[in-house]
Design a protein around this motif. Sequence first.
Motif, PDB file in Angstrom:
ATOM      1  N   ARG A  24       8.594   4.456  -7.336  1.00 32.42           N
ATOM      2  CA  ARG A  24       8.820   4.121  -5.932  1.00 32.42           C
ATOM      3  C   ARG A  24       8.739   5.373  -5.064  1.00 32.42           C
ATOM      4  O   ARG A  24       9.696   5.743  -4.399  1.00 32.42           O
ATOM      5  CB  ARG A  24      10.164   3.419  -5.766  1.00 32.42           C
ATOM      6  N   PRO A  25       7.571   6.034  -5.047  1.00 37.00           N
ATOM      7  CA  PRO A  25       7.430   7.239  -4.235  1.00 37.00           C
ATOM      8  C   PRO A  25       7.360   6.903  -2.753  1.00 37.00           C
ATOM      9  O   PRO A  25       6.747   5.916  -2.352  1.00 37.00           O
ATOM     10  CB  PRO A  25       6.118   7.843  -4.730  1.00 37.00           C
ATOM     11  N   HIS A  26       7.996   7.736  -1.948  1.00 36.85           N
ATOM     12  CA  HIS A  26       7.981   7.531  -0.505  1.00 36.85           C
ATOM     13  C   HIS A  26       7.498   8.812   0.196  1.00 36.85           C
ATOM     14  O   HIS A  26       6.360   9.201   0.023  1.00 36.85           O
ATOM     15  CB  HIS A  26       9.369   7.108  -0.018  1.00 36.85           C
ATOM     16  N   ALA A  45       1.967   4.079  -8.406  1.00 34.81           N
ATOM     17  CA  ALA A  45       2.845   5.200  -8.761  1.00 34.81           C
ATOM     18  C   ALA A  45       2.051   6.499  -8.850  1.00 34.81           C
ATOM     19  O   ALA A  45       2.164   7.274  -9.799  1.00 34.81           O
ATOM     20  CB  ALA A  45       3.572   4.923 -10.072  1.00 34.81           C
ATOM     21  N   THR A  46       1.248   6.738  -7.815  1.00 32.51           N
ATOM     22  CA  THR A  46       0.303   7.848  -7.819  1.00 32.51           C
ATOM     23  C   THR A  46       0.292   8.560  -6.471  1.00 32.51           C
ATOM     24  O   THR A  46       0.495   7.932  -5.437  1.00 32.51           O
ATOM     25  CB  THR A  46      -1.119   7.331  -8.138  1.00 32.51           C
ATOM     26  N   GLY A  63       0.782  -1.223   0.000  1.00 26.90           N
ATOM     27  CA  GLY A  63       0.000   0.000   0.000  1.00 26.90           C
ATOM     28  C   GLY A  63       0.813   1.272   0.000  1.00 26.90           C
ATOM     29  O   GLY A  63       1.847   1.381  -0.657  1.00 26.90           O
ATOM     30  N   ALA A  64       0.378   2.242   0.812  1.00 27.24           N
ATOM     31  CA  ALA A  64       0.927   3.594   0.770  1.00 27.24           C
ATOM     32  C   ALA A  64       2.245   3.699   1.527  1.00 27.24           C
ATOM     33  O   ALA A  64       2.583   2.857   2.359  1.00 27.24           O
ATOM     34  CB  ALA A  64      -0.081   4.574   1.353  1.00 27.24           C
ATOM     35  N   ASN A 121      14.117   5.099  -5.772  1.00 24.72           N
ATOM     36  CA  ASN A 121      14.948   4.481  -6.812  1.00 24.72           C
ATOM     37  C   ASN A 121      15.871   5.494  -7.470  1.00 24.72           C
ATOM     38  O   ASN A 121      17.005   5.167  -7.845  1.00 24.72           O
ATOM     39  CB  ASN A 121      14.079   3.829  -7.879  1.00 24.72           C
ATOM     40  N   TYR A 122      15.385   6.728  -7.613  1.00 24.23           N
ATOM     41  CA  TYR A 122      16.166   7.775  -8.267  1.00 24.23           C
ATOM     42  C   TYR A 122      17.013   8.575  -7.272  1.00 24.23           C
ATOM     43  O   TYR A 122      17.737   9.480  -7.686  1.00 24.23           O
ATOM     44  CB  TYR A 122      15.246   8.739  -9.017  1.00 24.23           C
TER      45      TYR A 122
END
Length: 218
Positions: free
Chosen positions: A149-151, A126-127, A107-108, A166-167
């Motif tokens: 891979r937003p955190h 990815a949202t 999940g989030a 990741n970036y």
Amino acid sequence: MAVTIEKMFDFPGPQPNGMQATEDGIWFLDQVSNQALLVSYEGETLKAIDTDSEHGSGVTVDGTNLWLASTFVPTRIEADGPVILKVDPETGKTLASYPTAGAKQSGAHGLEWRDDKLWMAVPPSATVYQLDPENDLAVLHSFPAPGVRPHGLAWEGDDLWCVETNYRAIYRMRLKDGSIIDKIEIPEPHPEPHGMTRWDGCFWYCDAGSGAVCRVSV
């Protein structure tokens, strides 16, 4: 953009993966112990509470309550998938539980609060989502996250910053469509960014792997 990255302290727990700065200190959510910890800006544990999250990866506050992202299906409450938890900050008791928009097997991660609405970053879709806490976290608005891979999330004015692990970068986005208007890179050998928050004009982030907590001055 010229930045200074400093390691400030080691997180007093196994693996931090959620952060929210407050006047009292930084709230962290640990993805191994599933504890929410309030830690001073010098690294001293001020409070630690057990929660019902499973592999918790996001935390924010609404002024009264904690909101947590249970990245996997929690084992201690009934749920069909990953959930967002509304939690008592004194006891860790779950006050409410909601399905996570965009979740799949997980999940989030990052959570933020603004104008009585909850914002969250969800890696499986990815949202980035804006949610309505008064309507079972119904989706009000969404836009693509910067990468897959937003955190952590954090506000600066009317713009939202989002970590892309990741970036190894933090991206500044417009709320209308998620368009990227700025970027801060976290190059090796600095610890990798996961959870992230802002305080006193600086970014703070944590590395779930090493437990390092760092400050980024722009």
